[in-house]
Design a protein around this motif. Structure first.
Motif, short mmCIF file in Angstrom:
data_model
loop_
_atom_site.label_atom_id
_atom_site.label_comp_id
_atom_site.label_asym_id
_atom_site.label_seq_id
_atom_site.Cartn_x
_atom_site.Cartn_y
_atom_site.Cartn_z
N GLN A 13 0.83 -1.20 0.00
CA GLN A 13 0.00 0.00 0.00
C GLN A 13 0.87 1.25 0.00
N ASN A 17 1.09 4.27 -2.54
CA ASN A 17 1.01 5.67 -2.08
C ASN A 17 2.17 6.50 -2.65
N VAL A 20 1.63 7.18 -6.35
CA VAL A 20 0.64 8.24 -6.61
C VAL A 20 1.23 9.61 -6.26
N PRO A 133 -12.08 24.55 3.17
CA PRO A 133 -11.82 23.62 2.06
C PRO A 133 -13.04 23.50 1.14
N PHE A 134 -12.79 23.32 -0.14
CA PHE A 134 -13.90 23.22 -1.08
C PHE A 134 -13.73 22.02 -1.99
N MET A 135 -14.86 21.39 -2.32
CA MET A 135 -14.86 20.29 -3.29
C MET A 135 -14.89 20.88 -4.68
N PRO A 140 -18.29 13.84 -4.85
CA PRO A 140 -16.98 13.25 -5.10
C PRO A 140 -17.09 12.08 -6.08
N HIS A 142 -16.68 8.58 -7.16
CA HIS A 142 -16.42 7.29 -6.50
C HIS A 142 -15.79 6.35 -7.53
N GLU A 145 -12.42 0.53 -6.88
CA GLU A 145 -11.21 0.09 -6.18
C GLU A 145 -10.81 -1.30 -6.68
N PHE A 223 -5.74 16.23 -8.42
CA PHE A 223 -5.34 16.29 -7.02
C PHE A 223 -6.54 16.65 -6.14
N TYR A 226 -8.57 13.58 -5.80
CA TYR A 226 -7.85 12.58 -5.01
C TYR A 226 -7.91 12.91 -3.52
N LEU A 227 -7.78 14.20 -3.18
CA LEU A 227 -7.80 14.61 -1.77
C LEU A 227 -9.19 14.88 -1.24
N ALA A 228 -10.21 14.81 -2.10
CA ALA A 228 -11.60 15.09 -1.75
C ALA A 228 -11.89 16.58 -1.66
N SER A 229 -10.88 17.41 -1.48
CA SER A 229 -11.10 18.87 -1.47
C SER A 229 -9.77 19.60 -1.63
N LEU A 230 -9.88 20.87 -1.96
CA LEU A 230 -8.71 21.76 -1.99
C LEU A 230 -8.99 22.90 -1.02
#
Lengths: 308, 408
Positions: A13, A17, A20, A133-135, A140, A142, A145, A223, A226-230
């Motif tokens: 894993q 990581n 990525v 933080p904002f999406m 998001p 999905h 996996e 990004f 990937y991070l769910a928000s900036l």
């Protein structure tokens, strides 16, 4: 490296990581390294263009409720990034080049100019979001996996790795073998002789800045998802890493940039996995200092490879 | 009621002189002397009454028409969300105080200075604030708060902090902190964890936030008391965007429950990563998670539970009014940072009213008195502040579909 990382699935894993993270660093650093290595433009506004692209997607998708999926958001972000960097080139860098008495002065003024520009998107994003933080999309993404010997990797992560490495490798080949690429390398070696040979510096700058802005846009969307928000500081947090990657790899070498990005990512992941995360930045940047002491021009700097 | 002691003081200073002169006058036998004494007495009386009336009038209006306050906080930088919430709460409080004439003829004006989250910038702004502002509202992050506290203590500037739970903030009598210590909420959160029957815990925390580090240490030391096994921790820096390697390390402990002590976007990122990893155990957190999750309306963080001193719309009437006023003004739901900031400004105004003066020593004393008597704010109807520190039991708050709700 794997032996250092600990238990069972965690080993693999953490390799994923690192892959990525290295890909994100390479895509982001590519946007800094390409103009720096070919046109001698160190654009410190790259982080805020990255932010701007993600922020525009947020405004369209979340605020204006335009239903965007990830590929559409990526297209919007790339367009925003290209336009933003063209504007910077046209309004700031080109004027500085025109008015400066020599190249050294122009390079310094462009660095200062880019620092000034960097504040504008950050201030706008900060003002609109209040620093929250904002999406970048309404919902998001999905992504599916995949199980890999106990570890997992998502379609989004596979896309990040494939796109980032693919773009940097393709650009390295383009710079090395194409006619435009040879022109860029000629400008990097001696701009005056290159222009005497009929290579348009303005045109080359526009191409390079456009590519740089486009990759900033793509990185912002990938990004951000990937991070769910900036958040308004996201670009600045990456800027130092991107700068380090270019320096370690060797300014002017896109292959070096790729190696530098993965070296930094592996260093960070190993430190995080084996020690307290307090040391991540300290140890990673100490490694960079060691590399630069051993090879002052970076891993693939001018001593081994001239320009890409 | 608070005004009465200062109102009676000038009268008592007048009366002894007034009584003494006629007494001496009665003992006089010579007319010219008596006349002179009479003239002197009249002059003295006039002088005294004049001074008394001046004194009375100055005491009833000794607050200037405009009282300048300043808030130093990181309106940009990693913790900008919290500082912005605080700014909104303060703006609302100042507007309320001025429009309701809470300070009679005086009005408050608040300046917001951006420290960018940098302790050195905050310290520089604090130095510039000395002598310029009556009350300083300090930065909410502990790192900056610790940097500005010595400057404001040394210059005896009445100072109010919210958040900033680190040691080194309450270092003088002129400083109060109107947020209960986050570490005081840890036992309540761990009681909740115990109720979930989770038998093991791993913690992820931001190592550059002293308060979060303290909470992580408390969760380690209180493990046996709350019947869980502490498995380990993963630390990150608040500037780290990609926390996936720390999360992999965390999950490798195979914990039954996870404690999240992160700031900003890292919270929503963690929610997403835990969901990807199919982690369905209890997640406990700290109130800082709220700001990180609010922006993303993250449903992947459903069930995260923490203890906080306030959650909209609150529990008392004042709190409900504040919530509706806030929503009307900012078109957003208030957060606890706004609520704490609102109370902080009202608290300072109450101290100014009680002191009836902007003299630092008097305001300092009033800051202590108001808190010792129990302050009626939106966070509670009888909030006690002892030795500069506010105390509260807190509420359990759970994140569900884009918002927090009080659950205990």
């Amino acid at each position: 490296m794997v032996g250092l990382l600990g238990r069972d699935f965690e080993k693999l894993q953490q390799v994923i990581n690192a892959a990525v993270l290295g890909s994100i660093y390479s895509l982001f650093a590519f946007g800094i390294g390409l103009p720096w290595g070919t046109m001698n433009v160190l654009n410190l506004a790259h982080g805020s263009i990255f932010l701007l692209c993600g922020f525009i997607c947020y405004v369209l998708s979340v605020k204006a409720r335009v239903p965007l999926n990830l590929p559409e958001a990526a297209a919007v972000a790339i367009a925003v990034g290209v336009c933003a960097d063209w504007l910077i080139e046209l309004i700031v860098f080109r004027q500085i080049r025109r008015r400066s008495s020599n190249d050294g002065e122009a390079q310094l003024l462009m660095v200062i100019g880019s620092v000034g520009i960097a504040g504008i998107p950050i201030a706008i994003a900060n003002n609109v979001t209040g620093g929250v933080p904002f999406m970048i999309l309404q919902q998001p993404t999905h992504s599916r996996e995949h199980e890999l010997f106990g570890a997992s990797i998502s379609n989004l992560e596979i896309s990040i790795i494939a796109l980032s490495v693919g773009i940097v490798v393709a650009a390295a080949l383009w710079v090395r073998f194409s006619r435009h690429g040879r022109g860029l390398r000629a400008i990097a070696v001696d701009p005056e002789i290159a222009s005497l040979m009929g290579i348009s510096r303005s045109r080359a700058s526009a191409i390079v800045m456009g590519i740089s802005g486009g990759t900033a846009g793509l990185a912002g969307v990938l990004f951000g998802e990937y991070l769910a928000s900036l958040q308004s500081t996201s670009g600045e947090d990456l800027l130092l890493k991107g700068f380090a990657v270019v320096v370690v790899g060797g300014v002017g070498s896109l292959w070096g940039l790729l190696v530098g990005a993965f070296a930094l990512a592996v260093g960070e992941v190993v430190v995080t996995a084996t020690t307290s995360g307090v040391w991540t930045d300290g140890v990673s940047f100490a490694l960079i200092i060691v590399i630069l002491l051993l090879r002052p021009n970076g891993i693939f700097g001018r001593a081994t490879v001239d320009r890409t | 009621m608070l005004d009465s002691p200062t109102a009676t003081k000038p009268q008592s200073s007048v009366s002894p002189t007034a009584l003494a002169v006629p007494a001496r006058n009665r003992k006089s036998k010579s007319l010219p002397l008596g006349f002179i004494a009479g003239v002197i007495a009249v002059l003295l009386l006039a002088a005294c009454s004049s001074s008394a009336s001046n004194s009375t009038s100055s005491s009833s209006s000794s607050l200037p028409k405009a009282i300048k306050l300043v808030n130093i906080d990181g309106l940009t930088g990693a913790g900008a969300a919290y500082a912005t919430y605080i700014k909104q709460g303060m703006q609302l409080a100042v507007d309320d105080i001025n429009s309701s004439h809470y300070l009679t003829h005086s009005s408050l004006s608040m300046t917001f200075e951006d420290s960018t989250g940098s302790p050195s910038t905050a310290a520089s702004l604090a130095s510039q604030a000395v002598g310029k502002y009556t009350v300083v509202f300090g930065p909410n992050d502990s790192g900056s708060a610790v940097a500005v506290a010595p400057i404001l203590a040394r210059n005896n500037v009445p100072t109010v902090f919210t958040q900033a739970g680190s040691p080194g903030v309450l270092i003088a009598k002129n400083i109060v902190r109107l947020t209960p210590l986050q570490t005081s909420f840890v036992p309540k959160t761990l009681q909740y964890l115990e109720s979930t029957k989770a038998k093991s815990l791993a913690v992820i925390y931001d190592s550059d936030y002293p308060t979060l580090m303290d909470e992580a240490n408390d969760m380690k030391s209180m493990a046996s008391k709350y019947n869980y096994k502490y498995l380990g921790s993963a630390a990150v820096l608040s500037t780290t965007s990609d926390i996936s390697s720390a999360v992999s390390k965390l999950l490798a402990f195979h914990p039954a429950a996870i404690a999240v002590l992160l700031v900003g976007a890292q919270n929503s990122s963690l929610g997403s990563l835990l969901s990807q990893a199919n982690f369905h155990g209890p997640v406990i957190s700290a109130e800082g998670a709220l700001a990180g999750l609010l922006g993303s309306k993250n449903s992947e963080a459903n069930g995260w539970t923490w203890t906080a001193d306030w959650n909209p719309p609150g529990t008392n009437q004042k709190s409900k009014i504040f919530t509706s006023q806030f929503e009307a003004k900012f078109h957003a739901t208030p957060t606890l940072w706004s609520a704490e900031a609102y109370d902080a400004v009202y608290y300072a105004a109450a101290a100014l009213k009680a002191a009836n003066s902007t003299v630092a020593a008097k305001v300092d004393a009033a800051l202590a008195t108001v808190g010792a008597n129990g302050f009626n704010g939106i966070l509670g109807s009888h909030l006690l502040v002892r030795n500069g520190q506010e105390y509260s039991n807190g509420f359990l708050v759970r994140w569900e579909n884009g918002g927090g709700t009080i659950v205990g």
